[in-house]
Scaffold this motif. Structure first.
Motif, PDB file in Angstrom:
ATOM      1  N   SER A 205       0.829  -1.199   0.000  1.00 15.77           N
ATOM      2  CA  SER A 205       0.000   0.000   0.000  1.00 15.77           C
ATOM      3  C   SER A 205       0.871   1.260   0.000  1.00 15.77           C
ATOM      4  N   TYR A 206       0.370   2.293  -0.754  1.00 17.18           N
ATOM      5  CA  TYR A 206       1.062   3.577  -0.766  1.00 17.18           C
ATOM      6  C   TYR A 206       0.021   4.675  -0.957  1.00 17.18           C
ATOM      7  N   GLY A 207       0.166   5.778  -0.244  1.00 17.36           N
ATOM      8  CA  GLY A 207      -0.773   6.894  -0.323  1.00 17.36           C
ATOM      9  C   GLY A 207      -0.255   7.995  -1.235  1.00 17.36           C
ATOM     10  N   LYS A 212      -3.599  11.283   0.369  1.00 17.29           N
ATOM     11  CA  LYS A 212      -3.043   9.934   0.549  1.00 17.29           C
ATOM     12  C   LYS A 212      -3.973   8.860   0.008  1.00 17.29           C
ATOM     13  N   ARG A 213      -4.416   9.052  -1.232  1.00 17.04           N
ATOM     14  CA  ARG A 213      -5.302   8.060  -1.844  1.00 17.04           C
ATOM     15  C   ARG A 213      -4.525   6.773  -2.053  1.00 17.04           C
ATOM     16  N   GLU A 214      -5.104   5.682  -1.641  1.00 21.63           N
ATOM     17  CA  GLU A 214      -4.381   4.414  -1.604  1.00 21.63           C
ATOM     18  C   GLU A 214      -4.241   3.796  -2.998  1.00 21.63           C
ATOM     19  N   PHE A 216      -1.455   0.639  -4.969  1.00 23.66           N
ATOM     20  CA  PHE A 216      -0.597  -0.489  -4.589  1.00 23.66           C
ATOM     21  C   PHE A 216       0.581  -0.586  -5.549  1.00 23.66           C
TER      22      PHE A 216
END
Length: 352
Positions: A205-207, A212-214, A216
């Motif tokens: 996961s990364y924002g 910080k919209r998730e 991948f």
């Protein structure tokens, strides 16, 4: 609007089919620019056969050696330049099929001195041949480019000019490898694939962005991102290829401002996704791996002659032929000598 002043028309950057139509309308010669015999064949069959008497010459622009935007095809390797002689010979073969035995071919790209082309001059296989000097006139008293650009030309080393594909036109282009190009390369190198949903490969996961919209990314790329962020490249920008590129906050603001300020100088632009026809967008995401070409060309062309001039030249697109490094080795330019156009022509006529 300029009767009697225009002696001929030339046009490149693609397949200029309408060039002969314009020549017919105004009754003046035309000189198309091509990078292969195949391209000329297509132009002749579709358009130029209607105006053979106005075809003043054909410019062969070598796609590996010429400055600016070049006509490399998808079948040609930008890293492996081909010998221009067989390519020009093939162009002449195609032209002879259409009775164009005596129509001059103008060699452009990589032309520095006539002594380098002795095997071409008077060669019956090639027929009438002329040479276009595009790089050397940059370094003349009359040349309108800024003094800082001229100074930089005298310092270039072999390999300092190289082909790249960052241009918003989609074409390869030949430019000086300065900090502007370093930044563009860095954007593409700091790039990872992402997905809005987790997959077998993209499972970390990364924002993205302030909210910080998730998304991948791969576990390995997540580690790369941490390193880039630690180095100050904290802003992730989406590309049309479902990747993220990482830049500094200042760079991100500049990229987004340039995209917002697009003036529509291209019929279709990768950087801003502008298109001239409705719906006025190509439907793709704007590509932050490219740049606003109008902005950078205007900036370098009008660089001030002050203490900031060298920085302006270093941080903007500086087109040049791959032979530009020869300014630093040719004795004609020793001790920073900058000739007038007349002096340059005299030098060229000596063959050197």
């Amino acid at each position: 609007g300029a009767p009697g002043v225009i002696n001929g028309l030339t046009c490149g950057a693609g397949m200029p089919y309408r060039l002969s139509d314009i020549a017919i309308k105004y009754g003046i010669p035309y000189y198309p620019i091509v990078s292969s015999g195949r391209a000329f064949n297509a132009l002749w069959r579709r358009a130029y056969s209607k105006a053979p008497e106005l075809l003043g010459g054909v410019v062969y622009e070598d796609p590996w050696r010429a400055g600016g935007h070049n006509g490399l095809s998808n079948t040609e390797n930008p890293l492996h330049p081909e010998d221009p002689f067989p390519r020009v010979l093939e162009l002449r073969r195609v032209m002879r099929q259409y009775g164009l035995d005596e129509t001059p071919i103008i060699m452009a790209g990589g032309v520095w001195a006539l002594e380098d082309w002795q095997d071409w001059i008077g060669n019956p296989d090639l027929g009438p041949i002329a040479f276009q000097f595009g790089t050397r006139p940059l370094l003349t008293k009359e040349s309108p480019i800024p003094e800082a650009w001229k100074r930089r030309l005298l310092t270039l080393k072999k390999g300092d000019v190289y082909l790249n594909r960052f241009s918003p036109t989609g074409f390869y282009s030949s430019a000086v490898n300065n900090s502007f190009m370093h930044d563009l390369r860095g954007r593409s190198e700091r790039q990872v694939a992402y997905s809005p949903e987790a997959t077998a490969e993209l499972d970390a996961s990364y924002g993205v962005g302030a909210r910080k919209r998730e998304v991948f990314v791969s576990s390995t790329d997540r580690q790369h991102i941490a390193g880039w962020e630690a180095a100050g490249f904290t802003e992730a920008l989406r590309t049309p290829d479902d990747t993220l590129v990482f830049v500094t906050p200042d760079s991100a603001r500049e990229i987004l401002a340039d995209q917002t300020n697009c003036m529509g100088c291209l019929s279709a632009c990768k950087f801003s996704n502008w298109m001239q026809r409705e719906p006025y967008t190509n439907g793709q995401k704007a590509d932050p791996r490219s740049f606003c070409i109008q902005k950078t060309l205007q900036t370098i062309a009008h660089a001030p002659n002050d203490e900031h001039a060298d920085d302006v030249v270093d941080h903007n697109l500086m087109f040049g032929g791959t032979n530009a490094w020869r300014f630093g080795t040719d004795p004609f330019y020793a001790n920073g000598f900058v000739p007038t156009v007349g002096q340059l022509v005299e030098r060229i006529l000596t063959g050197r």
